[in-house]
Write an enzyme that holds these catalytic residues in place. Structure first.
Site, mmCIF file in Angstrom:
data_model
loop_
_atom_site.group_PDB
_atom_site.id
_atom_site.type_symbol
_atom_site.label_atom_id
_atom_site.label_comp_id
_atom_site.label_asym_id
_atom_site.label_seq_id
_atom_site.Cartn_x
_atom_site.Cartn_y
_atom_site.Cartn_z
ATOM 1 C CB CYS A 105 -7.990 -1.333 5.371
ATOM 2 S SG CYS A 105 -9.666 -0.884 5.468
ATOM 3 C CB CYS A 140 -1.146 -0.067 1.363
ATOM 4 S SG CYS A 140 -2.334 1.243 1.025
#
Length: 381
Positions: free
Chosen positions: A212, A116
Site C-alpha cells: 500500500c 501487518c
C-alpha cells in the site's frame, strides 16, 4: 444462502446462537471483505464494518484509500450494517514500517503483509474491537479456523489458489479464538458471484496487489527516500565487473529486472553456456557488492537447506521432528515442498527440503504445513 457457508460460520464461532454476538469486519472496500460482512449478517451476527487507514504520507499519496473508503461505506449501507473509520497510521509506522526499513537497511527482504497481520489487523485492530464490545473480528482472508479440543488450528482455504494462510502464520491461540474467516470455504469465483447477485457495486473490483505505501511508484525510488544510495559494483561469481548498482539494500536474491546489465555480452566463462537473463545470486553487505549469474538454475540460486529464527508455532508446541515429513514454502506464490525439520530449539530451526528451492531469501518467511494445517514458521536468515 449456501448451507456449507452457514455451517462453517456456526462451527467457527462455537455457538449456534449468533443473534446477540457482535463481530467487527475489517472492510477494505474490496469484494472479499464486503462479501464476508454480508455472510456474517446473513448468519445472524450483529455486524459493524470498520475501515482501517494504515498509511499516511504528506509527500506522496500512493494509496487509493479515499476511493476504497467510499467503496466500503457504500457496501455497508447497501447490506445494512453500521460503519466506522479508524486511522491506525501511527501504529502502522511504529510496528510495521519501521521494521520494514530496518530489515532492508540490513540487506534483508521483509514481508510487510505478514507484519501487518500480526501487529495491526490481529493485534491493534483486535484490541480496538474488543474495547467496542465485540466478541469477534472478521476479515476477507482466504483461510479457515478449526477448534480441536481446546486448541485452535489455522487451515488452508478450500480455494488453494487464493489461500492466504502463509500471511497468517504468526497468529496465536487468543487471536484465532477471536477471529472468523467467512471466505475459507468459498472459491473466489463464488465470492464475486455472490457480490453480483446481491447488488454490490464492487463485485468486479480488481484485487489489490503490491504494498500500500508504495502504490504504483517504483519500489527502489520509494526506498531512496529512506535509505541512502551507495553505488557499488555488480560482479560475476569469478569477480568480473559487469555493471554498477545503487546499494545492495535495493536488491533481493533472484531479482532479474532493474539490474541494468541485460545487454552485457562479455560475461564470465563460468556462465558461458548460459545466455539468459542475469539474476542477483549473492549480496555482500559489508563490501557493497552484488554477484550476478546468468542462469535461473545456477547452484547459488537453488539450495535444499535454510535456517530460520524468530520461530512461531500456532498451537504453542513444537512439532515432532524424528522421521517426520512436513511441507513448507518460502514465498506466497509457491507450491508447498516436502521437507524435514532439523536442529529444532525454542527460537531457531533448520529445514532440509527434498527438492532444491529457488532463491531462498533472508528476511522472508518460511511457513510449515502438516497437510492443510498451518503449523507456524519463522524468518529466514
Amino acid at each position: 444462502m449456501n448451507q456449507n457457508i452457514d455451517m462453517f460460520l456456526l462451527n467457527n464461532a462455537d455457538n449456534i446462537n449468533n443473534k446477540n454476538k457482535l463481530v467487527v469486519v475489517g472492510m477494505s472496500g474490496g469484494v472479499d471483505s464486503s462479501v464476508a460482512a454480508w455472510i456474517l449478517k446473513q448468519n445472524g451476527y450483529k455486524v459493524i464494518g470498520l475501515f482501517m487507514k494504515n498509511w499516511e504520507d504528506e509527500e506522496s499519496s500512493n494509496c487509493t484509500y479515499k476511493d476504497d473508503l467510499l467503496d466500503a461505506a457504500s457496501v455497508a449501507d447497501k447490506i445494512g450494517i453500521d460503519f466506522e473509520y479508524i486511522n491506525f497510521s501511527k501504529e502502522y509506522k511504529d510496528k510495521v514500517f519501521s521494521i520494514f526499513l530496518k530489515e532492508y537497511s540490513l540487506g534483508r527482504t521483509p514481508n510487510p503483509d505478514i507484519l501487518c497481520n500480526s501487529e495491526i489487523k490481529f493485534r491493534v485492530f483486535l484490541d480496538y474491537c474488543l474495547n467496542l464490545g465485540a466478541q469477534y473480528i472478521a476479515t476477507g482472508h482466504y483461510a479457515r479456523i478449526r477448534k480441536t479440543g481446546s486448541k485452535y488450528q489455522l487451515l488452508k482455504a478450500i480455494d488453494l489458489k487464493k489461500d492466504q494462510s502463509y500471511f497468517l502464520y504468526r497468529l496465536n491461540q487468543e487471536q484465532l479464538s477471536r477471529s472468523i474467516f467467512p471466505l475459507g470455504d468459498i472459491c473466489k469465483t463464488k465470492v464475486r458471484e455472490i457480490a453480483k447477485k446481491i447488488g454490490l457495486h464492487n463485485f468486479n473490483k480488481k484485487d489489490s496487489t503490491g504494498i500500500c505505501f508504495i502504490g504504483e511508484k517504483s519500489f527502489s525510488s520509494f526506498l531512496e527516500r529512506f535509505i541512502p544510495v551507495k553505488e557499488g559494483v555488480i560482479l560475476t561469481i569469478d569477480g568480473k565487473k559487469i555493471g554498477t548498482h545503487k546499494g545492495v539494500h535495493f536488491y533481493t536474491l533472484g531479482q532479474r529486472k532493474g539490474l541494468g546489465i541485460g545487454g552485457v555480452k562479455d560475461y564470465s566463462s563460468y556462465d558461458a553456456l548460459d545466455t539468459g537473463a542475469w539474476y542477483v545470486a549473492r549480496k555482500d553487505l559489508k563490501k557493497n557488492i552484488i554477484y550476478a549469474v546468468r542462469s535461473k538454475h545456477h547452484q547459488l540460486l537453488n539450495t535444499s537447506r535454510l535456517q530460520a529464527a524468530n520461530i512461531h508455532w500456532i498451537d504453542n508446541s513444537m512439532p515432532a521432528i524424528k522421521n517426520n515429513l512436513y511441507h513448507a514454502k518460502t514465498r506466497y506464490r509457491q507450491l508447498d515442498s516436502e521437507c524435514k525439520l532439523l536442529n529444532l530449539n525454542d527460537d531457531e530451526l533448520e529445514i532440509m527440503f527434498t527438492e532444491k528451492q529457488w532463491a531462498i531469501t533472508p528476511g522472508q518467511s518460511v511457513v510449515i504445513y502438516d497437510n492443510d494445517i498451518c503449523m507456524g514458521g519463522g524468518i529466514i536468515y
